[in-house]
Design a protein around this motif. Structure first.
Motif, PDB file in Angstrom:
ATOM      1  N   PHE A   1      99.827  37.853 105.694  1.00  0.00           N
ATOM      2  CA  PHE A   1      98.638  38.387 105.349  1.00  0.00           C
ATOM      3  C   PHE A   1      98.844  38.982 104.024  1.00  0.00           C
ATOM      4  O   PHE A   1      99.631  40.003 103.789  1.00  0.00           O
ATOM      5  N   TRP A   2      98.019  38.641 103.064  1.00  0.00           N
ATOM      6  CA  TRP A   2      97.942  39.309 101.633  1.00  0.00           C
ATOM      7  C   TRP A   2      96.717  39.794 100.960  1.00  0.00           C
ATOM      8  O   TRP A   2      95.842  39.317 101.119  1.00  0.00           O
ATOM      9  N   LEU A   3      97.095  41.332 100.948  1.00  0.00           N
ATOM     10  CA  LEU A   3      95.831  42.217 100.654  1.00  0.00           C
ATOM     11  C   LEU A   3      96.052  42.374  99.043  1.00  0.00           C
ATOM     12  O   LEU A   3      97.217  42.633  98.437  1.00  0.00           O
ATOM     13  N   ARG A   4      94.843  41.991  98.163  1.00  0.00           N
ATOM     14  CA  ARG A   4      94.995  42.169  97.023  1.00  0.00           C
ATOM     15  C   ARG A   4      93.755  42.677  96.346  1.00  0.00           C
ATOM     16  O   ARG A   4      92.512  42.554  96.983  1.00  0.00           O
ATOM     17  N   SER A   5      93.676  43.444  95.085  1.00  0.00           N
ATOM     18  CA  SER A   5      92.680  43.967  94.343  1.00  0.00           C
ATOM     19  C   SER A   5      92.439  43.101  93.230  1.00  0.00           C
ATOM     20  O   SER A   5      93.378  42.970  92.255  1.00  0.00           O
ATOM     21  N   ARG A   6      91.441  42.330  92.887  1.00  0.00           N
ATOM     22  CA  ARG A   6      91.163  41.480  91.663  1.00  0.00           C
ATOM     23  C   ARG A   6      89.901  41.814  91.125  1.00  0.00           C
ATOM     24  O   ARG A   6      88.833  41.786  91.801  1.00  0.00           O
TER      25      ARG A   6
ATOM     26  N   SER B   1      84.764  41.029 102.483  1.00  0.00           N
ATOM     27  CA  SER B   1      83.913  42.064 102.904  1.00  0.00           C
ATOM     28  C   SER B   1      85.088  43.325 103.181  1.00  0.00           C
ATOM     29  O   SER B   1      85.841  43.131 104.074  1.00  0.00           O
ATOM     30  N   LEU B   2      84.767  44.356 102.594  1.00  0.00           N
ATOM     31  CA  LEU B   2      85.513  45.583 102.600  1.00  0.00           C
ATOM     32  C   LEU B   2      85.740  46.058 104.174  1.00  0.00           C
ATOM     33  O   LEU B   2      86.763  46.459 104.703  1.00  0.00           O
ATOM     34  N   PRO B   3      84.690  46.208 104.784  1.00  0.00           N
ATOM     35  CA  PRO B   3      84.792  46.792 105.990  1.00  0.00           C
ATOM     36  C   PRO B   3      85.418  45.822 106.867  1.00  0.00           C
ATOM     37  O   PRO B   3      86.338  46.176 107.785  1.00  0.00           O
ATOM     38  N   LEU B   4      85.366  44.579 106.958  1.00  0.00           N
ATOM     39  CA  LEU B   4      86.245  43.761 107.667  1.00  0.00           C
ATOM     40  C   LEU B   4      87.598  43.414 107.276  1.00  0.00           C
ATOM     41  O   LEU B   4      88.254  43.543 108.164  1.00  0.00           O
ATOM     42  N   ILE B   5      87.968  43.774 105.919  1.00  0.00           N
ATOM     43  CA  ILE B   5      89.168  43.854 105.473  1.00  0.00           C
ATOM     44  C   ILE B   5      89.977  45.078 106.088  1.00  0.00           C
ATOM     45  O   ILE B   5      91.083  44.991 106.726  1.00  0.00           O
ATOM     46  N   GLN B   6      89.236  46.226 106.018  1.00  0.00           N
ATOM     47  CA  GLN B   6      89.752  47.294 106.744  1.00  0.00           C
ATOM     48  C   GLN B   6      90.024  47.407 108.144  1.00  0.00           C
ATOM     49  O   GLN B   6      90.988  47.712 108.697  1.00  0.00           O
ATOM     50  N   SER B   7      89.091  46.658 108.900  1.00  0.00           N
ATOM     51  CA  SER B   7      89.359  46.492 110.304  1.00  0.00           C
ATOM     52  C   SER B   7      90.423  45.647 110.473  1.00  0.00           C
ATOM     53  O   SER B   7      91.213  45.991 111.723  1.00  0.00           O
ATOM     54  N   GLU B   8      90.619  44.384 109.929  1.00  0.00           N
ATOM     55  CA  GLU B   8      91.536  43.588 110.121  1.00  0.00           C
ATOM     56  C   GLU B   8      92.888  44.114 109.891  1.00  0.00           C
ATOM     57  O   GLU B   8      93.822  43.913 110.732  1.00  0.00           O
TER      58      GLU B   8
ATOM     59  N   GLU C   1      90.255  41.694  98.465  1.00  0.00           N
ATOM     60  CA  GLU C   1      90.486  40.372  99.184  1.00  0.00           C
ATOM     61  C   GLU C   1      91.596  40.472 100.317  1.00  0.00           C
ATOM     62  O   GLU C   1      92.810  40.817  99.892  1.00  0.00           O
ATOM     63  N   LEU C   2      91.565  39.914 101.423  1.00  0.00           N
ATOM     64  CA  LEU C   2      92.529  39.769 102.192  1.00  0.00           C
ATOM     65  C   LEU C   2      92.578  38.290 102.819  1.00  0.00           C
ATOM     66  O   LEU C   2      92.151  37.498 103.127  1.00  0.00           O
ATOM     67  N   LYS C   3      93.709  37.503 102.450  1.00  0.00           N
ATOM     68  CA  LYS C   3      94.195  36.120 102.708  1.00  0.00           C
ATOM     69  C   LYS C   3      95.083  36.400 103.859  1.00  0.00           C
ATOM     70  O   LYS C   3      95.757  36.769 103.964  1.00  0.00           O
TER      71      LYS C   3
ATOM     72  N   GLU D   1     103.449  50.146 104.222  1.00  0.00           N
ATOM     73  CA  GLU D   1     103.098  48.744 103.839  1.00  0.00           C
ATOM     74  C   GLU D   1     102.968  48.764 102.411  1.00  0.00           C
ATOM     75  O   GLU D   1     102.202  49.429 101.822  1.00  0.00           O
ATOM     76  N   GLN D   2     103.504  47.651 101.640  1.00  0.00           N
ATOM     77  CA  GLN D   2     103.208  47.331 100.442  1.00  0.00           C
ATOM     78  C   GLN D   2     102.436  46.340  99.892  1.00  0.00           C
ATOM     79  O   GLN D   2     102.555  45.181 100.463  1.00  0.00           O
ATOM     80  N   ILE D   3     101.446  46.440  99.149  1.00  0.00           N
ATOM     81  CA  ILE D   3     100.451  45.590  99.021  1.00  0.00           C
ATOM     82  C   ILE D   3     100.315  44.947  97.652  1.00  0.00           C
ATOM     83  O   ILE D   3     100.734  45.445  96.752  1.00  0.00           O
ATOM     84  N   ASP D   4      99.726  43.574  97.505  1.00  0.00           N
ATOM     85  CA  ASP D   4      99.685  42.967  96.170  1.00  0.00           C
ATOM     86  C   ASP D   4      98.464  43.535  95.624  1.00  0.00           C
ATOM     87  O   ASP D   4      97.217  43.195  95.936  1.00  0.00           O
ATOM     88  N   LYS D   5      98.678  44.268  94.360  1.00  0.00           N
ATOM     89  CA  LYS D   5      97.298  44.788  93.715  1.00  0.00           C
ATOM     90  C   LYS D   5      97.294  43.953  92.455  1.00  0.00           C
ATOM     91  O   LYS D   5      98.203  44.407  91.528  1.00  0.00           O
ATOM     92  N   VAL D   6      96.622  43.076  92.310  1.00  0.00           N
ATOM     93  CA  VAL D   6      96.485  42.304  91.222  1.00  0.00           C
ATOM     94  C   VAL D   6      95.220  42.480  90.071  1.00  0.00           C
ATOM     95  O   VAL D   6      94.188  42.331  90.572  1.00  0.00           O
ATOM     96  N   ALA D   7      95.651  42.782  88.804  1.00  0.00           N
ATOM     97  CA  ALA D   7      94.611  43.136  88.036  1.00  0.00           C
ATOM     98  C   ALA D   7      94.391  41.800  86.985  1.00  0.00           C
ATOM     99  O   ALA D   7      95.443  41.524  86.239  1.00  0.00           O
TER     100      ALA D   7
END
Length: 218
Positions: A32-37, A69-76, A42-44, A97-103
């Motif tokens: 699962f890959w969480l990122r901010s673009r 959808s941010l609420p769905l991402i937070q829930s997942e 987005e959650l892949k 946990e460390q996330i992928d934060k891509v600008a």
């Protein structure tokens, strides 16, 4: 009233690296890959195909569901972390946990403090941050085919041919359109090309990259 007990130490880059290594990569080790673009989250998520790649074309392609959808991402994300804790593996509340934060194409702050409060609540921190210049093309090939050309600021350039398929849709038709587009572009079909995150981790987070290889995520 509380009693503060502490020990001071000299901080350096090595200490910072060790603290990051202590973190438990709950999400990425489950693919699962969480990122901010561009300020959007987005959650892949791994797409369950039920079969292993049985031909060269399938082996060259990756498949992920994308939740925007941010609420769905937070829930997942909350669900994954809760399940991991319930399994009894490293249930320490200080895990991070460390996330992928891509600008991408942005020089400004990715999110405001209010937007990131949920990350703090879930003990999530960033493990990769880079900028990408992207050129995108939409081609009509019995449906839309998107071609992205990405130049990352750490010196890696990669292209992507993407076809969106609704869940339960015709995956073979999508693979055929990708193969046809690749042929038009004169691309050879020898081996899968590494994505930006793969290369970033290999260069800057080799220990975690090795863990993902061992877990057959990458």
């Amino acid at each position: 009233m509380t009693v503060e007990v502490e020990r001071k130490f000299v901080c350096n880059a090595e200490i910072m690296g060790k603290l990051q290594d202590i973190g438990d990569f709950i999400l990425t080790l489950k693919d699962f890959w969480l990122r901010s673009r561009e300020g959007l989250w987005e959650l892949k998520c791994p797409a369950v195909s039920g079969t292993t790649p049985d031909n060269e074309t399938e082996a060259l392609c990756t498949r992920y569901r994308e939740i925007t959808s941010l609420p769905l991402i937070q829930s997942e994300v909350g669900r994954i972390i809760s399940e991991h804790t319930a399994e009894g593996s490293e249930s320490n509340s200080s895990q991070r946990e460390q996330i992928d934060k891509v600008a991408e194409n942005k020089d400004t702050e990715i999110c405001s403090a209010d937007d990131t409060k949920w990350l703090t609540d879930l003990n999530l921190i960033c493990f990769a941050e880079f900028k990408t210049k992207r050129c995108s093309y939409m081609l009509k090939r019995d449906g839309a085919v998107r071609v992205d050309l990405d130049q990352a600021d750490f010196g890696y350039c990669v292209g992507e041919i993407e076809v969106l398929v609704p869940e339960g849709g015709d995956m073979n038709a999508a693979l055929q359109r990708i193969t046809s587009t690749a042929a038009e572009l004169g691309l050879s079909c020898e081996k899968r090309v590494k994505g930006k995150m793969d290369v970033y981790l290999q260069r800057f987070q080799p220990d975690h990259y090795a863990k993902l290889l061992n877990a057959h995520i990458l």
